[in-house]
Design an enzyme around this catalytic site. Structure first.
Site, PDB file in Angstrom:
ATOM      1  N   SER A   1     -10.641  48.699  18.160  1.00 33.74           N
ATOM      2  CA  SER A   1     -10.320  47.075  19.881  1.00 33.74           C
ATOM      3  C   SER A   1      -9.188  47.529  20.377  1.00 33.74           C
ATOM      4  O   SER A   1      -9.055  48.346  20.629  1.00 33.74           O
ATOM      5  CB  SER A   1      -9.697  45.991  18.829  1.00 33.74           C
TER       6      SER A   1
ATOM      7  N   LYS B   1      -7.769  47.262  13.974  1.00 31.47           N
ATOM      8  CA  LYS B   1      -9.238  46.699  13.863  1.00 31.47           C
ATOM      9  C   LYS B   1     -10.547  48.035  13.930  1.00 31.47           C
ATOM     10  O   LYS B   1     -10.211  48.974  13.877  1.00 31.47           O
ATOM     11  CB  LYS B   1      -9.878  46.218  15.267  1.00 31.47           C
TER      12      LYS B   1
ATOM     13  N   HIS C   1     -28.453  29.672   0.013  1.00 26.82           N
ATOM     14  CA  HIS C   1     -27.451  28.967   0.675  1.00 26.82           C
ATOM     15  C   HIS C   1     -26.365  29.447   1.008  1.00 26.82           C
ATOM     16  O   HIS C   1     -25.343  28.824   1.681  1.00 26.82           O
ATOM     17  CB  HIS C   1     -27.439  27.625  -0.078  1.00 26.82           C
TER      18      HIS C   1
ATOM     19  N   GLU D   1     -23.869  45.227  14.094  1.00 28.63           N
ATOM     20  CA  GLU D   1     -24.174  44.526  15.120  1.00 28.63           C
ATOM     21  C   GLU D   1     -24.971  44.701  16.342  1.00 28.63           C
ATOM     22  O   GLU D   1     -26.105  43.962  16.656  1.00 28.63           O
ATOM     23  CB  GLU D   1     -22.758  44.061  16.184  1.00 28.63           C
TER      24      GLU D   1
END
Ligand code: ARG
Length: 461
Positions: free
Chosen positions: A282, A288, A161, A295
């Site tokens: 970025s 970043k 969980h 992804e």
């Protein structure tokens, strides 16, 4: 025909040529040109078979084999001209062959239909690609086994969980992914098996008016069996579904793996650092380092599932036998092949440069009562019924939460407030690093069991 247009290979019964929209809808050459190797391999075998049964003489066979060899080299060199008006890979090759060698080229399509030809090409294609994909999968699984071995001592919280559950070895966690991939390899092998029966020699659907030697073709093209029903041979695309199913399940696995890489590379977790080469910056936020490769592999799994659903939807309403809809099987298939290969290459690259932060993992395992189950088992071993020991440890956890006491360094005296059964041997039980070694069950997270897994996996790849 019509105007300057070239006559179609099937043009005999037509007095007018196809409209330009028809040509556009019909054409698959933009994507099925990638079947050229399989198409030529199939045509060479077919020509040899025609020679054996007396339809092509030796000179004609030699001209066909030589002509196809030249076409293959030209396609590979990028100098072959594909024409949309010639629809697909089969007719592009046959038309050029015929332009060059004349009647022998025109005889090549004797005892063959594009229906059994395309079924053959796609089966050969899946067989070829499955070999390459299997190699990539093996590399990835071996890499995971290597990382597991190298990081055998690192421990981190195992989660259920997404809540801290129990301490586990990092190697154990990584190997869980290796087992998924090993199952994917089995599914891939099943898809390849499904493609191992020869459809060629079925003709358009009914069989052929020639004594074709299908056994010779089978041998020549390396199939293990022959599709026993000519109608099934030209209408079956189960082997493509099987491949797309393999790809969709693999995609789901890689997506889950990548989700974890994304999560673990956050500054909040910081369990891992991905190499510069697989992260991006970025355009506005200078600090970043985004895990784009992870992804995108996660994102691309969507197309893998989509391609499977596409083909199911395409096939489900089709009557026997070949229907032109089936030409639409290729783009999902090719896309899944490309996506699977690229995703596996991306995974391999990410794992090549990954660094694990064992310190951060250790910190995390010392939070959130990760050894509460061990403590309950301690009481159970001393005779307290497990349900009672669960209750007792629950109240210890509540006490720590309320008072801010450190669960992991509670001593026997403090614990005896909750149960007289606690003795001085309790420190080891609370220690998360010792917890993994207490897992005695086969398949658990102890060092010995993890090493057994690594050995078993190495044998499998
Ligand atoms: N390009 C076609 C396909 O991929 C080849 C088979 C065409 N057969 C036909 N009867 N039109 O399905």
């Amino acid at each position: 025909m019509g105007g300057k247009k070239e006559k179609k290979l099937w043009g005999g019964r037509f007095s007018e040529g196809s409209s330009s929209v028809t040509e556009k809808i019909s054409s698959s050459i933009q994507y099925d040109s990638r079947l050229y190797r399989q198409d030529i391999r199939g045509s060479v075998a077919h020509a040899r078979m025609l020679n054996r049964i007396g339809i092509l003489n030796d000179g004609e066979l030699a001209a066909i084999v030589k002509g196809l060899g030249e076409i293959m080299r030209e396609i590979e060199a990028g100098s072959f001209e594909f024409k949309t008006s010639r629809e697909d890979i089969h007719m592009n090759i046959e038309a050029v062959l015929t332009e060059r060698i004349g009647d022998a080229g025109r005889k090549l399509h004797t005892a063959r239909s594009r229906n059994d030809q395309v079924a053959l090409d796609v089966r050969l294609y899946i067989r070829d690609e499955a070999g390459e994909i299997e190699e990539l999968l093996k590399r990835l699984v071996s890499m995971i086994a290597g990382l597991a071995e190298k990081n055998a001592e690192a421990i981190l919280p195992g989660y259920t969980h997404m809540q801290v559950a129990q301490p586990v070895r990092l190697s154990h966690h990584l190997l869980a992914y290796a087992w998924q991939l090993l199952r994917d390899m089995k599914r891939l092998a099943a898809a390849r098996d499904a493609a191992m029966s020869l459809p060629l020699g079925s003709g358009a659907l009914a069989g052929l008016n020639y004594p074709t030697d299908r056994e010779f073709l089978r041998e020549e093209l390396g199939f293990t069996g022959i599709v026993p029903n000519s109608m099934d041979a030209v209408s079956d695309r189960d082997f493509v579904l099987d491949f797309l199913y393999f790809a969709a399940v693999l995609g789901t696995h890689l997506s889950r793996f990548c989700e974890e890489l994304v999560l673990w590379s956050t500054s909040e977790f910081a369990y891992i650092r991905l190499a510069d080469g697989v992260t991006t910056g970025s355009s506005i936020m200078p600090q970043k380092r985004n895990p784009d490769v992870a992804e995108l592999i996660r994102g691309k799994s969507g197309r893998l599932l989509g391609n499977l659903v596409s083909l199911f939807t395409l096939l489900k309403g089709l009557p026997m036998t070949y229907n032109r809809d089936m030409q639409e099987d290729k783009e999902p298939l090719f896309d899944s092949v490309d996506t699977v290969k690229l995703s596996l290459e991306g995974m391999i690259e990410m794992l090549t440069g990954i660094t694990f932060n064992a310190g951060r993992m250790k910190e995390a395992v010392y939070r959130n009562f990760s050894t509460a189950t061990d403590l309950a088992d301690y009481l159970a071993r001393k005779g307290v019924p497990f349900r009672n020991s669960h209750e007792i440890v629950g109240s210890i956890v509540r006490h720590c939460e309320q008072t801010g006491a450190d669960f992991f360094s509670m001593d026997a005296k403090a614990l005896r407030e909750f149960s007289p059964v606690f003795e001085d041997d309790i420190a080891d039980v609370l220690n998360p690093e010792k917890s993994t070694e207490r897992k005695l069950s086969p398949g658990g997270t102890s060092r010995a069991e993890v090493m057994k897994q690594i050995e078993a996996i190495r044998k499998l790849v």
